[in-house]
Design a protein around this motif. Structure first.
Motif, PDB file in Angstrom:
ATOM      1  N   ILE A   7      -1.460  55.011  36.919  1.00 41.19           N
ATOM      2  CA  ILE A   7      -2.157  54.237  37.950  1.00 41.19           C
ATOM      3  C   ILE A   7      -3.064  55.168  38.757  1.00 41.19           C
ATOM      4  CG2 ILE A   7      -1.918  52.704  39.928  1.00 41.19           C
ATOM      5  CD1 ILE A   7       0.822  51.904  38.967  1.00 41.19           C
ATOM      6  N   GLY A   8      -4.369  54.864  38.768  1.00 46.58           N
ATOM      7  CA  GLY A   8      -5.331  55.651  39.546  1.00 46.58           C
ATOM      8  C   GLY A   8      -6.251  56.458  38.655  1.00 46.58           C
ATOM      9  N   LEU A   9      -7.350  55.817  38.222  1.00 47.22           N
ATOM     10  CA  LEU A   9      -8.288  56.472  37.286  1.00 47.22           C
ATOM     11  C   LEU A   9      -9.545  56.915  38.040  1.00 47.22           C
ATOM     12  CD1 LEU A   9      -7.941  53.882  34.376  1.00 47.22           C
ATOM     13  CD2 LEU A   9      -6.902  56.157  34.465  1.00 47.22           C
ATOM     14  N   GLY A  10      -9.368  57.815  39.012  1.00 42.91           N
ATOM     15  CA  GLY A  10     -10.508  58.317  39.787  1.00 42.91           C
ATOM     16  C   GLY A  10     -11.004  59.641  39.238  1.00 42.91           C
ATOM     17  N   MET A  11     -11.578  60.448  40.124  1.00 41.57           N
ATOM     18  CA  MET A  11     -12.141  61.753  39.745  1.00 41.57           C
ATOM     19  C   MET A  11     -11.159  62.587  38.916  1.00 41.57           C
ATOM     20  SD  MET A  11     -15.135  62.684  41.170  1.00 41.57           S
ATOM     21  CE  MET A  11     -16.183  62.391  42.565  1.00 41.57           C
ATOM     22  N   ALA A  29      -2.664  51.779  31.385  1.00 40.72           N
ATOM     23  CA  ALA A  29      -3.360  52.267  32.575  1.00 40.72           C
ATOM     24  C   ALA A  29      -3.776  51.124  33.490  1.00 40.72           C
ATOM     25  CB  ALA A  29      -4.592  53.067  32.154  1.00 40.72           C
ATOM     26  N   HIS A  30      -3.845  51.468  34.808  1.00 41.18           N
ATOM     27  CA  HIS A  30      -4.266  50.480  35.808  1.00 41.18           C
ATOM     28  C   HIS A  30      -5.024  51.187  36.926  1.00 41.18           C
ATOM     29  CE1 HIS A  30      -4.135  47.059  38.531  1.00 41.18           C
ATOM     30  NE2 HIS A  30      -3.781  47.914  39.482  1.00 41.18           N
ATOM     31  N   ASP A  31      -6.063  50.534  37.422  1.00 45.01           N
ATOM     32  CA  ASP A  31      -6.779  51.027  38.604  1.00 45.01           C
ATOM     33  C   ASP A  31      -7.208  49.816  39.424  1.00 45.01           C
ATOM     34  OD1 ASP A  31      -8.302  53.779  39.567  1.00 45.01           O
ATOM     35  OD2 ASP A  31      -9.396  51.979  40.146  1.00 45.01           O
ATOM     36  N   ALA A  32      -7.257  49.976  40.743  1.00 39.60           N
ATOM     37  CA  ALA A  32      -7.667  48.872  41.610  1.00 39.60           C
ATOM     38  C   ALA A  32      -9.150  48.572  41.432  1.00 39.60           C
ATOM     39  CB  ALA A  32      -7.369  49.216  43.065  1.00 39.60           C
ATOM     40  N   GLY A  33      -9.918  49.551  40.970  1.00 39.42           N
ATOM     41  CA  GLY A  33     -11.352  49.357  40.765  1.00 39.42           C
ATOM     42  C   GLY A  33     -11.654  48.931  39.334  1.00 39.42           C
ATOM     43  N   ALA A  34     -12.875  49.228  38.903  1.00 40.26           N
ATOM     44  CA  ALA A  34     -13.338  48.740  37.596  1.00 40.26           C
ATOM     45  C   ALA A  34     -13.164  49.760  36.480  1.00 40.26           C
ATOM     46  CB  ALA A  34     -14.822  48.354  37.714  1.00 40.26           C
ATOM     47  N   MET A  57      -1.844  58.614  40.418  1.00 41.49           N
ATOM     48  CA  MET A  57      -2.872  59.592  40.813  1.00 41.49           C
ATOM     49  C   MET A  57      -3.783  58.890  41.821  1.00 41.49           C
ATOM     50  SD  MET A  57      -3.344  62.657  40.575  1.00 41.49           S
ATOM     51  CE  MET A  57      -4.482  63.972  40.840  1.00 41.49           C
ATOM     52  N   LEU A  58      -3.221  58.690  43.015  1.00 40.67           N
ATOM     53  CA  LEU A  58      -3.834  57.854  44.058  1.00 40.67           C
ATOM     54  C   LEU A  58      -4.334  58.716  45.209  1.00 40.67           C
ATOM     55  CD1 LEU A  58      -0.992  55.214  43.851  1.00 40.67           C
ATOM     56  CD2 LEU A  58      -3.383  54.835  43.169  1.00 40.67           C
ATOM     57  N   PRO A  59      -5.210  58.170  46.070  1.00 44.03           N
ATOM     58  CA  PRO A  59      -5.816  59.008  47.115  1.00 44.03           C
ATOM     59  C   PRO A  59      -4.819  59.586  48.120  1.00 44.03           C
ATOM     60  CG  PRO A  59      -6.930  56.872  46.975  1.00 44.03           C
ATOM     61  CD  PRO A  59      -5.757  56.808  46.065  1.00 44.03           C
ATOM     62  N   GLY A  85      -0.659  62.810  42.876  1.00 42.00           N
ATOM     63  CA  GLY A  85      -1.642  62.981  43.943  1.00 42.00           C
ATOM     64  C   GLY A  85      -1.078  63.916  45.011  1.00 42.00           C
ATOM     65  N   SER A  86      -1.848  64.119  46.062  1.00 42.53           N
ATOM     66  CA  SER A  86      -1.406  64.995  47.154  1.00 42.53           C
ATOM     67  C   SER A  86      -0.941  64.111  48.298  1.00 42.53           C
ATOM     68  CB  SER A  86      -2.562  65.895  47.599  1.00 42.53           C
ATOM     69  OG  SER A  86      -3.111  66.576  46.496  1.00 42.53           O
ATOM     70  N   SER A  87       0.359  63.882  48.356  1.00 41.57           N
ATOM     71  CA  SER A  87       0.926  62.908  49.304  1.00 41.57           C
ATOM     72  C   SER A  87       1.777  63.605  50.350  1.00 41.57           C
ATOM     73  CB  SER A  87       1.772  61.892  48.531  1.00 41.57           C
ATOM     74  OG  SER A  87       1.019  61.304  47.491  1.00 41.57           O
ATOM     75  N   SER A 109      -9.030  71.250  40.215  1.00 40.62           N
ATOM     76  CA  SER A 109     -10.211  70.391  40.286  1.00 40.62           C
ATOM     77  C   SER A 109     -10.548  69.721  38.955  1.00 40.62           C
ATOM     78  CB  SER A 109     -11.423  71.133  40.865  1.00 40.62           C
ATOM     79  OG  SER A 109     -12.025  71.942  39.888  1.00 40.62           O
ATOM     80  N   VAL A 110     -11.671  69.024  38.969  1.00 41.47           N
ATOM     81  CA  VAL A 110     -12.051  68.183  37.825  1.00 41.47           C
ATOM     82  C   VAL A 110     -12.251  69.028  36.557  1.00 41.47           C
ATOM     83  CG1 VAL A 110     -13.868  66.636  36.979  1.00 41.47           C
ATOM     84  CG2 VAL A 110     -13.072  66.442  39.338  1.00 41.47           C
ATOM     85  N   VAL A 111     -12.737  70.250  36.719  1.00 38.57           N
ATOM     86  CA  VAL A 111     -12.995  71.109  35.547  1.00 38.57           C
ATOM     87  C   VAL A 111     -11.702  71.336  34.761  1.00 38.57           C
ATOM     88  CG1 VAL A 111     -13.748  73.416  34.834  1.00 38.57           C
ATOM     89  CG2 VAL A 111     -14.946  72.242  36.687  1.00 38.57           C
TER      90      VAL A 111
END
Ligand code: NAD
Length: 274
Positions: A7-11, A29-34, A57-59, A85-87, A109-111
């Motif tokens: 859950i959480g397909l961001g950066m 997989a699931h994400d609140a966005g598209a 992997m949420l904000p 994530g960093s919680s 990071s993303v790299v």
């Protein structure tokens, strides 16, 4: 091959989950966005419970609470939820008391997320770590066990404080160097060959700041959140440099917005001294 819920397909989540797909895991997989992850089954939130190991992997902890409250009725004793994530450490300890839950925050990071070479800190007992380990090895290189649940999120916050201090000092050194007419590319070489070297001098100065790209892939608002988390650990201790860092990142978020890149702290310092 093991199934994984994600859950959480961001950066960060997108490249991490992509590594799992590439290494043969069956991913729900699931994400609140598209966001859509190629090679995975995109499912409604509760659909991730088709897998016994579920990655978040949420904000921030607020998003973790929203997801966990919806997920909890679908969890069995076989399920393990891993917050990458960093919680907030205190929130992690709370969830670990309610269900099988561990923290596995990442650095790199993303790299490094794309390369599958993240550093991953794990707060987990042996049984939970054993269940998580195959997926962790598909996404990370240095896997470090930190102790019980919550300990990894605490160490991640302290790591990001040290990174923030290094990046801020680097930004100030660049502005000072510019004001003195120095060649900033050579300054970067000097720092990287000398005792001032840190991850910001190595991976952010020539890559992001000097070319004006400012696209390190980590948002100012997330850095501010991590500094807040580090501040929550400083009970009864006067962490003065941490307080200063928090004030500088608060100013950067106020001036540039939470979604600006963390390397844009250089713009704040430079603008104030123009
Ligand atoms: P991001 O904002 O790019 O991605 C977060 C994703 O979560 C988004 O796709 C969003 O749609 C989704 N989301 C938010 N709330 C949701 C909900 N309730 N249900 C389902 N999906 C939801 O953030 P990111 O940069 O990928 O960072 C994720 C976490 O990793 C943060 O805790 C961050 O501090 C940490 N982190 C980031 C980096 C980095 O370089 N970007 C590095 C290490 C750690």
């Amino acid at each position: 091959m093991q199934s994984i819920g994600f859950i959480g397909l961001g950066m960060m989540g997108m490249p991490m989950a992509t590594c799992l797909v590439a290494k043969g895991f069956s991913v729900f997989a699931h994400d609140a966005g598209a966001a859509v992850l190629p090679g995975a089954s995109m499912v409604p939130l509760a659909g991730v419970a088709q897998a016994n190991t579920i990655i978040l992997m949420l904000p921030d902890s607020r998003a973790v609470v929203a997801v966990m409250e919806a997920l909890l009725p679908h969890l069995t004793p076989a399920h393990l939820v891993m917050d990458m994530g960093s919680s907030l450490p205190a929130e992690t300890r709370r969830w670990a008391a309610a269900t099988r839950f561990m923290d596995a925050p990442v650095s790199g990071s993303v790299v490094k997320a794309k390369a599958g070479t993240l550093a991953i800190m794990c707060g987990a007992a042996d049984a939970e770590f054993a269940q998580a380990e195959p997926a962790l090895r598909a996404m990370g290189e240095a896997i470090i066990r930190t102790g019980p649940p919550g300990s990894a999120h605490a160490m991640k916050a302290l790591n990001n404080y040290v990174y923030a201090a290094g990046l801020l000092a680097t930004a100030e050194a660049l502005v000072l160097g510019e004001q003195h007419g120095l060649d900033l590319s050579i300054l970067a070489d000097v720092l990287n060959a000398s005792s001032g070297r840190n991850i910001a001098t190595e991976t952010k100065v020539k890559q992001e700041i000097l070319p004006g790209r400012y696209a390190g892939g980590f948002q100012l608002g997330l850095m501010r959140k991590d500094l807040e988390t580090a501040g929550s650990l400083a009970e009864g201790y006067q962490a003065e440099l941490l307080a200063l860092c928090r004030a500088r990142w608060d100013a950067a978020v106020a001036a540039l917005g939470p979604r600006a890149d963390n390397t844009e702290i250089h713009k704040l310092v430079r603008g104030e001294n123009a």
